[in-house]
Enzyme design. Sequence first.
Site, PDB file in Angstrom:
ATOM      1  CB  SER A 180      -4.540   1.880   3.878  1.00  0.00           C
ATOM      2  OG  SER A 180      -3.731   1.290   2.881  1.00  0.00           O
ATOM      3  CB  SER A 207      -0.945   0.016   1.210  1.00  0.00           C
ATOM      4  OG  SER A 207      -2.277   0.168   0.792  1.00  0.00           O
ATOM      5  CE  LYS A 238      -4.519   2.415  -0.531  1.00  0.00           C
ATOM      6  NZ  LYS A 238      -3.983   1.055  -0.404  1.00  0.00           N
TER       7      LYS A 238
END
Length: 538
Positions: A371, A178, A181
């Site tokens: 997230s 993640s 991102k």
Amino acid sequence: MSAGGGAVRRRRGTAAGLFGAALLVAGTVLTSGGAYAQPSPPPGGHSTGHGEDDDRDGGRDGNGGKKGDHGKGGAKPGPGDSPSAAPARRSGPSAAPAPANTGGDPSAARPAPAAGDVLASADGAPTAAVPTAQGLRQALAGAVADPNLGDVTFAVADAADGRLLYGSGENTPATPASTTKLATSIAALSLLPGDTRLTTKVVRGADPGTITLVGGGDPTLTALPADQVQIGGQPVDADTAPASLDALARQTAAALAAAGTTTVKLDYDLSMYAGNPQHNNHDGQNIALVVPLMVDEAKADPKSREDAPDRVPDPAGAAAGAFAALLKAQGITVQGGPGPAAAPAAADAPVLGRVDSPTLDRLVERLLTTSDNQLAEAIARQAALAAHQPASFEGAAAAVTRELTRLGVPMGDVVLNDGSGLHTGNAIPPAVLVRLLSLAASAEHPALRPVLTGLPVAGFTGTLGKRYGAGSGSADAAGLIRAKTGTLRGVNTLAGTVVDADGRLLAFAVMTRTPAPADTARAAMDRIAAHLAGCGCH
């Protein structure tokens, strides 16, 4: 120098250090767009499972728990709390933010630190000494040698100019999970104004008696009543409140009634996006089909507090059905069931109603703090459209890669397949992650600040809300670190910013692949970041 070796320096304090602490510990972020309330945990303030699990692969998490059962939040001060009631920034290793009285439950929520001028340390001229490679090597040697990390690579950079200070395998591509991102968010904020909003509208259709619900790419559009809308367990405010499907229905019904229309046919337009809507790692929980029309991120239960809730199989059809029901409540009859429009809505079609999302700045903060995979993919497609690429997984990846290259990020070894980090084929070196963070801190790129203000605060907010606790070996750094987390099966990442003992703002990235349980690996990574917070490293 050990993690506690910088206590004397921290006691002396510097203006840069105090401003840097404000950047790192602010629980309510003050930005040019107003106050943004950071998401908080479920009532009771503790996770229902084993720690943070923000980008799961749909399997087991290595601790025997089903992924998707984990709380992500951290509490914020209540409306009546004063700044003096929040924990103060520590002046030594034993003065970390103190937990609130939680009745003896060490996992219960703590109040978030007081708000501060979070942009000051990024914009102000750095005055504190820069750590040396030798000092960082000495300070981190024990932490990076933890066998629970498995294969570990890392990088530490000066946030003021992005200069690499120390690392190991820092140029080796690794699975970012993640932390992808960060790339998505920076590219989007660079390509689009921060006050951009995503619009969902209803127009008159091509056929007589038909109206068209036009998807604008806003997955946060909600069908819930205003008093039931929450982000991470907390009520929204004026800046973060999502667009309302009910408000859109009321506008549309009023416009139809004014024209003497009480019966319509309803279709919906999904032409904004292109390509296959199904993610490579689609599981119907961590992410739904990526289409430009959905409500409440396509959750089967809009009020679900699970990290990976069940998603509806047809997000657009479900949104159109909910809209039809809301029209009926306003006295408008929808004939038959809604279906896809035969052609995109005309650009000059009369508008019957429209609602707008929060600004891009606020959406980026939300997707980083919690997230949010669904929102990340939506923002990636907005970047693609701004870059004149197809709004697809491939187009978004191309747009992000091109824009980051334009910003001077070395993208030669970077592989992107999505905007969320769920794709296991993504690859980013640690040195690139710290470069991204340094860009967000640069005085030359103030539009990127929401990347910093959206990062979870260690021990308090978002996906770091239940980390850096008592007994973790990193509790002294609670409130002093902001970082984006990442987790896939066997992969754990952490990339963020920290103010060291001299008040210098550093960017760091730690990337691991290990068979160790996820919580164990995360705790080892957290101790690396804590050592950075505790040393001047000269």
